[in-house]
Design an enzyme around this catalytic site. Structure first.
Site, PDB file in Angstrom:
ATOM      1  N   TYR B  85     -11.741  -8.296  11.799  1.00 44.48           N
ATOM      2  CA  TYR B  85     -10.389  -7.760  12.034  1.00 44.48           C
ATOM      3  C   TYR B  85     -10.488  -6.235  12.090  1.00 44.48           C
ATOM      4  O   TYR B  85     -11.000  -5.625  11.162  1.00 44.48           O
ATOM      5  CB  TYR B  85      -9.535  -8.184  10.848  1.00 44.48           C
ATOM      6  N   TYR B 239      -3.713 -16.642   3.550  1.00 45.83           N
ATOM      7  CA  TYR B 239      -4.503 -15.463   3.192  1.00 45.83           C
ATOM      8  C   TYR B 239      -3.678 -14.413   2.447  1.00 45.83           C
ATOM      9  O   TYR B 239      -4.036 -13.944   1.373  1.00 45.83           O
ATOM     10  CB  TYR B 239      -5.119 -14.834   4.460  1.00 45.83           C
ATOM     11  N   HIS B 240      -2.559 -14.053   3.054  1.00 45.14           N
ATOM     12  CA  HIS B 240      -1.752 -12.953   2.504  1.00 45.14           C
ATOM     13  C   HIS B 240      -1.150 -13.319   1.156  1.00 45.14           C
ATOM     14  O   HIS B 240      -0.871 -12.456   0.347  1.00 45.14           O
ATOM     15  CB  HIS B 240      -0.673 -12.570   3.495  1.00 45.14           C
ATOM     16  N   LYS B 594       8.542   2.818  -2.454  1.00 48.39           N
ATOM     17  CA  LYS B 594       7.681   2.609  -1.304  1.00 48.39           C
ATOM     18  C   LYS B 594       8.310   3.390  -0.146  1.00 48.39           C
ATOM     19  O   LYS B 594       9.492   3.237   0.118  1.00 48.39           O
ATOM     20  CB  LYS B 594       7.642   1.134  -0.920  1.00 48.39           C
ATOM     21  N   ASP B 598       4.969   1.088   5.026  1.00 45.78           N
ATOM     22  CA  ASP B 598       4.001   0.406   4.161  1.00 45.78           C
ATOM     23  C   ASP B 598       4.670  -0.734   3.390  1.00 45.78           C
ATOM     24  O   ASP B 598       5.565  -0.510   2.596  1.00 45.78           O
ATOM     25  CB  ASP B 598       3.444   1.470   3.193  1.00 45.78           C
ATOM     26  N   HIS B 600       2.993  -2.979   1.402  1.00 48.71           N
ATOM     27  CA  HIS B 600       2.215  -3.464   0.254  1.00 48.71           C
ATOM     28  C   HIS B 600       3.045  -3.264  -1.001  1.00 48.71           C
ATOM     29  O   HIS B 600       3.095  -2.169  -1.538  1.00 48.71           O
ATOM     30  CB  HIS B 600       0.924  -2.667   0.089  1.00 48.71           C
TER      31      HIS B 600
HETATM   32  C1  B12 Z   1      -3.281  -7.012  -1.098  1.00 52.25           C
HETATM   33  C2  B12 Z   1      -3.442  -6.275   0.195  1.00 52.25           C
HETATM   34  C3  B12 Z   1      -2.645  -6.668   1.260  1.00 52.25           C
HETATM   35  C4  B12 Z   1      -1.613  -7.772   1.143  1.00 52.25           C
HETATM   36  C5  B12 Z   1      -0.315  -7.147   0.594  1.00 52.25           C
HETATM   37  C6  B12 Z   1       0.536  -8.065  -0.219  1.00 52.25           C
HETATM   38  C7  B12 Z   1       1.663  -7.336  -0.881  1.00 52.25           C
HETATM   39  N1  B12 Z   1       2.852  -7.880  -0.790  1.00 52.25           N
HETATM   40  O1  B12 Z   1       1.478  -6.315  -1.476  1.00 52.25           O
HETATM   41  C8  B12 Z   1      -1.546  -8.207   2.626  1.00 52.25           C
HETATM   42  C9  B12 Z   1      -2.625  -9.219   2.864  1.00 52.25           C
HETATM   43  C10 B12 Z   1      -0.204  -8.768   3.076  1.00 52.25           C
HETATM   44  C11 B12 Z   1      -1.923  -6.924   3.316  1.00 52.25           C
HETATM   45  C12 B12 Z   1      -1.563  -6.614   4.591  1.00 52.25           C
HETATM   46  C13 B12 Z   1      -1.927  -5.453   5.253  1.00 52.25           C
HETATM   47  N2  B12 Z   1      -2.812  -4.532   4.816  1.00 52.25           N
HETATM   48 CO1  B12 Z   1      -3.566  -4.557   3.026  1.00 52.25          CO
HETATM   49  N3  B12 Z   1      -4.483  -4.523   1.417  1.00 52.25           N
HETATM   50  C14 B12 Z   1      -4.374  -5.226   0.329  1.00 52.25           C
HETATM   51  C15 B12 Z   1      -5.490  -4.829  -0.652  1.00 52.25           C
HETATM   52  C16 B12 Z   1      -6.628  -5.793  -0.441  1.00 52.25           C
HETATM   53  C17 B12 Z   1      -5.125  -4.825  -2.129  1.00 52.25           C
HETATM   54  C18 B12 Z   1      -3.863  -4.073  -2.502  1.00 52.25           C
HETATM   55  C19 B12 Z   1      -3.297  -4.604  -3.810  1.00 52.25           C
HETATM   56  O2  B12 Z   1      -2.257  -5.236  -3.837  1.00 52.25           O
HETATM   57  N4  B12 Z   1      -4.014  -4.441  -4.901  1.00 52.25           N
HETATM   58  C20 B12 Z   1      -3.589  -4.930  -6.211  1.00 52.25           C
HETATM   59  C21 B12 Z   1      -2.549  -3.961  -6.777  1.00 52.25           C
HETATM   60  C22 B12 Z   1      -2.121  -4.405  -8.161  1.00 52.25           C
HETATM   61  O3  B12 Z   1      -3.177  -2.728  -6.834  1.00 52.25           O
HETATM   62  P1  B12 Z   1      -2.569  -1.340  -6.299  1.00 52.25           P
HETATM   63  O4  B12 Z   1      -1.457  -1.568  -5.360  1.00 52.25           O
HETATM   64  O5  B12 Z   1      -3.677  -0.485  -5.874  1.00 52.25           O
HETATM   65  O6  B12 Z   1      -1.909  -0.763  -7.612  1.00 52.25           O
HETATM   66  C23 B12 Z   1      -2.676  -0.313  -8.705  1.00 52.25           C
HETATM   67  C24 B12 Z   1      -2.978   1.173  -8.649  1.00 52.25           C
HETATM   68  O7  B12 Z   1      -3.172   1.660  -7.355  1.00 52.25           O
HETATM   69  C25 B12 Z   1      -1.850   1.805  -9.380  1.00 52.25           C
HETATM   70  N5  B12 Z   1      -0.574   2.019  -8.688  1.00 52.25           N
HETATM   71  C26 B12 Z   1      -0.157   1.632  -7.466  1.00 52.25           C
HETATM   72  N6  B12 Z   1       1.113   1.971  -7.269  1.00 52.25           N
HETATM   73  C27 B12 Z   1       1.537   2.584  -8.370  1.00 52.25           C
HETATM   74  C28 B12 Z   1       2.768   3.128  -8.690  1.00 52.25           C
HETATM   75  C29 B12 Z   1       2.932   3.681  -9.949  1.00 52.25           C
HETATM   76  C30 B12 Z   1       4.276   4.161 -10.299  1.00 52.25           C
HETATM   77  C31 B12 Z   1       1.854   3.738 -10.874  1.00 52.25           C
HETATM   78  C32 B12 Z   1       1.981   4.322 -12.180  1.00 52.25           C
HETATM   79  C33 B12 Z   1       0.619   3.201 -10.518  1.00 52.25           C
HETATM   80  C34 B12 Z   1       0.471   2.637  -9.284  1.00 52.25           C
HETATM   81  O8  B12 Z   1      -1.646   0.878 -10.425  1.00 52.25           O
HETATM   82  C35 B12 Z   1      -1.807  -0.464  -9.930  1.00 52.25           C
HETATM   83  C36 B12 Z   1      -2.418  -1.291 -11.017  1.00 52.25           C
HETATM   84  O9  B12 Z   1      -3.755  -1.029 -11.191  1.00 52.25           O
HETATM   85  C37 B12 Z   1      -5.836  -3.403  -0.150  1.00 52.25           C
HETATM   86  C38 B12 Z   1      -7.273  -2.961  -0.401  1.00 52.25           C
HETATM   87  C39 B12 Z   1      -7.564  -2.786  -1.885  1.00 52.25           C
HETATM   88  N7  B12 Z   1      -8.540  -3.466  -2.396  1.00 52.25           N
HETATM   89  O10 B12 Z   1      -6.877  -2.049  -2.541  1.00 52.25           O
HETATM   90  C40 B12 Z   1      -5.559  -3.540   1.358  1.00 52.25           C
HETATM   91  C41 B12 Z   1      -5.121  -2.319   2.161  1.00 52.25           C
HETATM   92  C42 B12 Z   1      -4.160  -1.508   1.365  1.00 52.25           C
HETATM   93  N8  B12 Z   1      -4.449  -2.909   3.332  1.00 52.25           N
HETATM   94  C43 B12 Z   1      -4.599  -2.258   4.402  1.00 52.25           C
HETATM   95  C44 B12 Z   1      -3.995  -2.587   5.645  1.00 52.25           C
HETATM   96  C45 B12 Z   1      -4.400  -1.748   6.832  1.00 52.25           C
HETATM   97  C46 B12 Z   1      -3.084  -3.632   5.772  1.00 52.25           C
HETATM   98  C47 B12 Z   1      -2.305  -3.974   7.051  1.00 52.25           C
HETATM   99  C48 B12 Z   1      -1.524  -2.784   7.544  1.00 52.25           C
HETATM  100  C49 B12 Z   1      -3.261  -4.519   8.101  1.00 52.25           C
HETATM  101  C50 B12 Z   1      -2.703  -4.593   9.464  1.00 52.25           C
HETATM  102  N9  B12 Z   1      -3.020  -3.644  10.318  1.00 52.25           N
HETATM  103  O11 B12 Z   1      -2.000  -5.499   9.760  1.00 52.25           O
HETATM  104  C51 B12 Z   1      -1.399  -5.157   6.613  1.00 52.25           C
HETATM  105  C52 B12 Z   1       0.099  -4.850   6.646  1.00 52.25           C
HETATM  106  C53 B12 Z   1       0.790  -4.809   5.363  1.00 52.25           C
HETATM  107  C54 B12 Z   1       2.097  -4.063   5.295  1.00 52.25           C
HETATM  108  N10 B12 Z   1       3.222  -4.697   5.535  1.00 52.25           N
HETATM  109  O12 B12 Z   1       2.126  -2.915   4.986  1.00 52.25           O
HETATM  110  C55 B12 Z   1      -5.532  -1.085   4.212  1.00 52.25           C
HETATM  111  C56 B12 Z   1      -4.833   0.269   4.261  1.00 52.25           C
HETATM  112  C57 B12 Z   1      -5.730   1.306   4.925  1.00 52.25           C
HETATM  113  C58 B12 Z   1      -5.593   2.702   4.453  1.00 52.25           C
HETATM  114  N11 B12 Z   1      -4.842   3.031   3.422  1.00 52.25           N
HETATM  115  O13 B12 Z   1      -6.203   3.542   5.048  1.00 52.25           O
HETATM  116  C59 B12 Z   1      -6.224  -1.434   2.849  1.00 52.25           C
HETATM  117  C60 B12 Z   1      -6.622  -0.237   2.030  1.00 52.25           C
HETATM  118  C61 B12 Z   1      -7.469  -2.284   3.192  1.00 52.25           C
HETATM  119  C62 B12 Z   1      -8.450  -1.574   4.094  1.00 52.25           C
HETATM  120  N12 B12 Z   1      -9.392  -0.824   3.584  1.00 52.25           N
HETATM  121  O14 B12 Z   1      -8.362  -1.716   5.284  1.00 52.25           O
HETATM  122  N13 B12 Z   1      -2.688  -6.156   2.524  1.00 52.25           N
END
Ligand code: B12
Ligand SMILES: Nc1nc2c(ncn2[C@@H]2O[C@H](COP(=O)(O)OP(=O)(O)OP(=O)(O)O)[C@@H](O)[C@H]2O)c(=O)[nH]1
Ligand SMILES: [Mg+2]
Lengths: 320, 719
Positions: B85, B239-240, B594, B598, B600
């Site tokens: 992808y 998947y999602h 948010k 975005d 996510h």
């Molecule tokens: C899960 C995920 C998805 C899920 C989202 C589900 C959902 N409802 O959230 C699905 C599969 C739907 C998805 C889709 C897409 N995704 Co996505 N996704 C991810 C993934 C694998 C994990 C994110 C996640 O949820 N982690 C778990 C949560 C708990 O962690 P977190 O958000 O990071 O939060 C933690 C910290 O960051 C922090 N934090 C975050 N926010 C906040 C806020 C506060 C107040 C505080 C204190 C802390 C804090 O604390 C949290 C706890 O530890 C990331 C890659 C990765 N490993 O991070 C890619 C990623 C974010 N996705 C990406 C992309 C491109 C997409 C799509 C746009 C792909 C596309 N072109 O179609 C789509 C569209 C989604 C959209 N509508 O925006 C890219 C973004 C690229 C970039 N930033 O340059 C990433 C980085 C993957 C990659 N390397 O390509 N995705």
């Protein structure tokens, strides 16, 4: 006071800080809060205060988004106080009402404030009345107060507004109970929401149930007729009827001097409440941690003294 | 002595030995519960696979119930398709990237669109300023689509497109690009995701409300069944859901329940089941729970067979579930990122042992940014090595007959079936989704997973254990979105200057009419696109009739707090918050937001609800807010802090805009702003220079983050 001037100037940040001040639970903020409210009350605006109450999830926030957008498009200035009931074990809360108000919150003519209700029965929170004085002084045409209706809280909410509205959903028979229990006394308008899609039939049925229940309620002279309205917040249907009804009731109440009488009543109620609150907190302060109280309690248990003698004793002491 | 007795004796002896080795009193109690709440026993024996509910042990591949695979020969005949992808920046750049990958051994294409395209906005729309070309490729019209496939013959290349919200104009552009390349519609092959239900649940790139959205899905199934025999009309995606936090049972159940709903939608168009069912395809995530993932794929085929049989399908192709898989992105870490190569390899193996038809393997920089050429090569090679060096393809379904695998396959199937029945009782998936139930279940599961990691109950190497004291520096892909946006706007203006506006207007009106009168919308979308309507214009023409959908859910509170009941660190932070409340007359108040397109929201919701459990008052903003709206919201509610959750790389545009909007609204504001999500280390200084107080990257422990936030708020208010 600088803050007063700024509120009167409709400065957004100052209005917000003023509300924080009146909502503060820290006794140290009390004097400043009193000073603020005493000055603002002398600069009344022209706000009409409308209360929207109803059970969780009937669409109060969605309705306010929909109706509010409708009003803002007609160039009204609108303030919204959303009392959010969601509260947690540990005391924190998630204020999510604004996720349902994403359109209206974009407008420059709105001011939207959520307040966690801190478990006060999901109803009105401490400071709501003061907040509406601030918003009135700041010049809003309407002030909407969203509260979750459970038990007594409706009475309290009704005591803060010029028009009190009960929002219900299709087929929620439970609230009909409320009709008999006297909620009609407080509610001026009944809105049956979600009159759309599959729910339409149920919604009309609910509306007619309300209408017939209301017919048992004898309308006193000099009182505006209570209306039952059907709306769909999602489809923005029925908003004309809501504003028309509000305007009519206000007109009627003003003509018949009810409008001012209500506000006067509310003021006396507030004064009484203020006295009650102050006595309460003084009482708590003086009697609450008293070792004498502990000793006397023990004596009551042992049967050495009668419980009423104890309470009289403390009351005498307190009044002196 | 007969065989049975011998076995009983062996078992008794095994238990004794087991108890002695593990120093426990009862082997039977030695159960490990998975996220799915399936108890894993230390030993599985023949007894375990007698009387299974769904699995017919001993059935063969290519034979019902197809547990062992949709085809008789599986990889022995042809290995799975390596389908990576990808997509970023402009069509020109993505095309270049695709061509290089195809030369290097990749077999199929899979297009990742940027968020504005997903949500039906053209690149010149103000509202998407920060998002153009950032998280995928920007496509504004058929001209971009033609560039995207330049030099790639569409009659030979199968193309998968992840598109759901703006599915009509995008599929129409693909069709027209094919035609203008000289390829007939009927010869196009590939897959369009077209799975709107999971957008409402977890992916968040919907445009219209559920009902009209479901109609669009059905229109596309109808069109492709008539005109595109080689094209998969839908990719029903679990998947999602897993990526959003669902466990394997939830993922499987809701995916199949979605499938049932789509079948019904197509049937309601008057289609015969075997006209379209052979072209339904699936998409699952493969996470780190190695055997459970294998069981899920085997269970999926087994249940789908049953479901389709009940619908009266006869064609074998209708009865078999074919699926694409992607290794799990959420299992990959920002910390010590080379570990991700290892994780992905295991997941890939699991997908292959489960019998997937095609596979995407993630890059090791997954939790940092879109892949670079280097990281993409390693990801692709992971599969090439698996195919060419390990011999996994030499026999079909090698794990069949394993007591353990067969048993958990059946358990996964049984549990999923129960949930499917619950959904049926609610009246099907559209109703369940409208009521918000699947979303809440998934969020609850996600929050539990976070609690397990934060508490250390679940080990994540390099994150909560075995940390690398010397984090490696890695190169990241940087996209200059301002440049991309400028280029796109130039192309849009060129297009708008050279088209026949009369014809265009006529076809857009036709589209609007068809939206009202119920005609199949893809035919009129193709016409409009031929007449050079932009993606945004087509979407808008439909929006005028259907409206735009706004989501309202705020998440489940209490889950995180419950997990930490009595935990000292948790209570330590709670205490700090209570002290603050005494001092300032209210709890610390944080607005979690948010911004931009975005979608996510997993992280934002988990953080918001957990912070509330810890004791904060949390204002939760809606999705897709503009920085201006956020500033107004923050000021009116007099919050102490704003927490921006940003994962789709809009932060360098959106965060500075938020800071200046705040300043404008309240020049003396004391609001502290912090940022969480995907922030490459290279951007930290940029953000700090804009007065950001703290950055919380992937893997951040929520309790520690909460403590930092309350400390920052206290300091600020002490000044
Ligand atoms: C899960 C995920 C998805 C899920 C989202 C589900 C959902 N409802 O959230 C699905 C599969 C739907 C998805 C889709 C897409 N995704 Co996505 N996704 C991810 C993934 C694998 C994990 C994110 C996640 O949820 N982690 C778990 C949560 C708990 O962690 P977190 O958000 O990071 O939060 C933690 C910290 O960051 C922090 N934090 C975050 N926010 C906040 C806020 C506060 C107040 C505080 C204190 C802390 C804090 O604390 C949290 C706890 O530890 C990331 C890659 C990765 N490993 O991070 C890619 C990623 C974010 N996705 C990406 C992309 C491109 C997409 C799509 C746009 C792909 C596309 N072109 O179609 C789509 C569209 C989604 C959209 N509508 O925006 C890219 C973004 C690229 C970039 N930033 O340059 C990433 C980085 C993957 C990659 N390397 O390509 N995705
Ligand atoms: N069909 C339909 N659904 C509606 C309508 N208004 C609200 N809803 C839905 O009802 C649910 C609850 O709406 P809210 O506006 O949050 O209800 P509320 O009364 O403010 O809820 P609390 O603040 O939690 O007490 C949401 O899912 C809305 O989408 C309507 O007019 N029609
Ligand atoms: Mg509400």
């Amino acid at each position: 006071m600088e803050l007063v001037k700024k509120v009167l100037n409709n400065d957004r940040a100052s209005i917000a800080k003023a509300i924080t001040l009146v909502e503060s639970s820290n006794p140290k903020d009390k004097d400043e809060s009193k000073e603020l409210i005493s000055s603002l009350i002398n600069h009344p605006g022209h706000s009409i205060r409308v209360g929207f109450s109803g059970p969780p999830g009937v669409g109060k926030s969605t309705f306010i988004e929909s109706f509010g957008t409708y009003l803002v498009n007609k160039n009204y200035k609108l303030a919204i106080l959303a009392i959010d009931p969601s509260s947690n074990l540990t005391g924190g809360s998630i204020l999510g009402d604004k996720t349902r108000m994403s359109e209206i919150s974009k407008s420059q003519n709105t001011f939207i404030r959520s307040t966690p209700s801190k478990g006060s029965l999901g109803g009105v929170s401490y400071g709501t009345r003061e907040a509406s004085i601030i918003l009135d002084a700041a010049g809003y045409d309407f002030i909407f107060i969203e509260t979750v209706g459970v038990g007594q809280s409706e009475t309290m909410a009704a005591n803060l507004v010029d028009i009190f509205t009960l929002i219900v959903g299709p087929g929620s028979g439970d609230e009909l109970q409320g009709i008999k229990k006297g909620i009609t006394e407080y509610a001026d308008i009944f809105i049956v929401n979600k009159n759309d899609g599959d729910l339409k039939l149920q919604a009309s049925k609910t509306a007619s149930d309300y209408k017939s229940a209301l017919s048992f309620y004898s309308k006193q002279d000099n009182q505006a007729a209570k209306e039952v309205l059907l709306v769909s917040s999602i489809e923005q249907q029925g908003m004309d009827s809501v504003i028309d009804t509000i305007n009519e009731i206000i007109k009627f109440n003003k003509l018949n001097k009810i409008f001012d009488a209500r506000r006067e009543n509310q003021l006396s109620y507030w004064i009484k409440e203020e006295i009650r609150n102050q006595i309460q907190s003084k009482l708590d302060l003086e009697v609450g941690n008293d070792t004498e109280l502990l000793d006397m309690t023990k004596a009551v248990i042992k049967g050495e003294i009668n419980i009423y003698d104890v309470s009289d004793h403390f009351l005498d002491k307190f009044l002196k | 002595m007969n065989k049975k007795n011998n076995k009983d004796d062996q078992l008794t002896e095994w238990k004794k030995k087991f108890e002695a080795e593990t120093k426990t009193s009862r082997a039977d109690n030695f159960i490990i519960n998975t996220d799915e709440d399936i108890g894993i026993k230390p030993l599985y024996i023949e007894e375990d696979i007698k009387d299974l509910n769904f699995v017919d042990v001993g059935s063969l591949p290519g034979h019902d119930p197809y547990t062992r695979g949709p085809k008789a020969s599986m990889y022995v005949n042809r290995p799975w398709t390596i389908r990576q992808y990808a997509g970023f920046s402009t069509a020109e750049e993505s095309n270049n990237f695709y061509r290089k990958n195809l030369e290097a051994g990749q077999k199929g294409l899979s297009v990742a669109f940027d968020l504005p395209t997903h949500r039906g906005y053209d690149s010149d729309d103000e509202i998407v300023m920060g998002d153009v070309g950032k998280a995928g490729v920007a496509i504004d019209s058929v001209e971009d689509m033609k560039i995207l496939f330049d030099g790639i013959p569409l009659d030979q290349m199968s193309v998968s497109m992840t598109m759901n919200g703006a599915v009509l104009p995008i599929l129409a552009s693909f069709i027209v690009a094919g035609e203008e390349q000289g390829v007939a519609v009927k010869d196009l092959s590939g897959t369009i995701q077209n799975d709107i239900l999971k957008e409402f649940m977890v992916r968040n790139t919907y445009i219209y409300p559920p009902d009209p959205s479901m109609r669009i899905v059905a229109d596309i199934i109808e069109y492709t069944s008539r005109e595109m025999p080689k094209f998969n009309s839908i990719s029903i995606s679990g998947y999602h859901m897993q990526e959003a936090g669902a466990d394997n049972v939830l993922e499987l159940a809701y995916t199949l329940a979605d499938g049932i709903e789509y079948v019904r939608a197509a049937l309601s168009k008057g289609l015969d089941i075997d006209d379209f069912a052979p072209r339904l395809s699936f998409f699952f995530a493969i996470g780190t729970d190695f055997f459970m993932e294998i069981a899920k794929l085997r269970a999926a085929r087994t249940l789908w067979y049953k479901i389709m049989k009940d619908f009266g399908a006869k064609n074998e192709k209708s009865l078999t579930l074919r699926t694409h898989c992607q290794t799990s992105g959420v299992s990959l870490t920002e910390k010590d990122p080379y570990n991700n190569i290892v994780r992905t390899s295991y997941e890939a193996l699991s997908a292959v042992l489960g019998g997937t038809q095609s596979l995407h393997t993630n890059s090791f920089d997954e939790a940092i940014a879109l892949p670079t050429e280097f990281s993409a090569r390693i990801a692709r090679n992971t599969q090439l090595i698996l195919q060419n060096e390990t011999g996994v393809s030499n026999t079909v379904d090698p794990l069949a007959g394993s007591y353990f695998i067969e048993k958990i396959t059946d358990e996964v199937a049984s549990k999923a079936w129960e949930i499917i029945q619950e959904v049926e009782e609610l009246g099907g998936m559209t109703k369940a989704v409208n009521a918000g139930i699947p979303k809440l279940k998934i969020e609850e599961s996600a929050t539990k997973k976070q609690a397990k990691i934060d508490s250390g109950d679940r080990v994540v190497v390099g994150v909560n254990k075995f940390q690398n004291p010397k984090e490696p520096k890695i190169d990241v892909l940087v996209i200059d979105n301002e440049k991309v946006r400028e280029d796109q706007i130039k192309k849009i203006n060129l297009l708008k200057g050279s088209r026949d506006n009369k014809k265009l207007e006529k076809s857009l009106n036709e589209l609007t009419e068809d939206a009202k009168n119920g005609n199949n919308l893809l035919y009129s979308a193709v016409k409009a696109i031929k007449n050079r309507a932009t993606i945004g214009e087509v979407s808008k023409a439909l929006e005028n009739v259907f409206g735009r959908h706004y989501a309202t859910s705020v998440g489940v509170s209490g889950v995180y707090g419950k997990y930490f009941e009595g935990n000292e660190e948790f209570m330590h932070v709670t205490k700090k918050i209570q002290d603050f409340e005494k001092l300032y007359g209210r709890r610390p108040r944080v607005l979690v937001v948010k911004m931009g397109q975005d979608g996510h929201d997993r992280g934002a919701k988990i953080v918001a609800t957990s912070f509330a459990d810890i004791g904060f008052d949390i204002d939760m903003g809606p999705l897709f807010q503009s920085p201006k709206d956020v500033a107004k919201d923050a000021v009116e509610n007099d919050v102490h802090a704003i927490g921006v959750s940003t994962l789709a790389a809009g932060h360098k545009t959106l965060v500075p805009e938020l800071m200046s909007s705040l300043k404008e609204l309240d020049p003396e504001n004391k609001i502290i702003v912090f940022v969480g999500g995907i922030i490459p280390e290279q951007d930290y200084d940029f953000l700090y220079e804009k007065n950001i107080s703290a950055i919380f990257g992937p893997g951040s422990n929520i309790i520690e983050s909460a403590e930092k936030v309350i400390d920052l708020i206290s300091d600020k208010n002490n000044q």
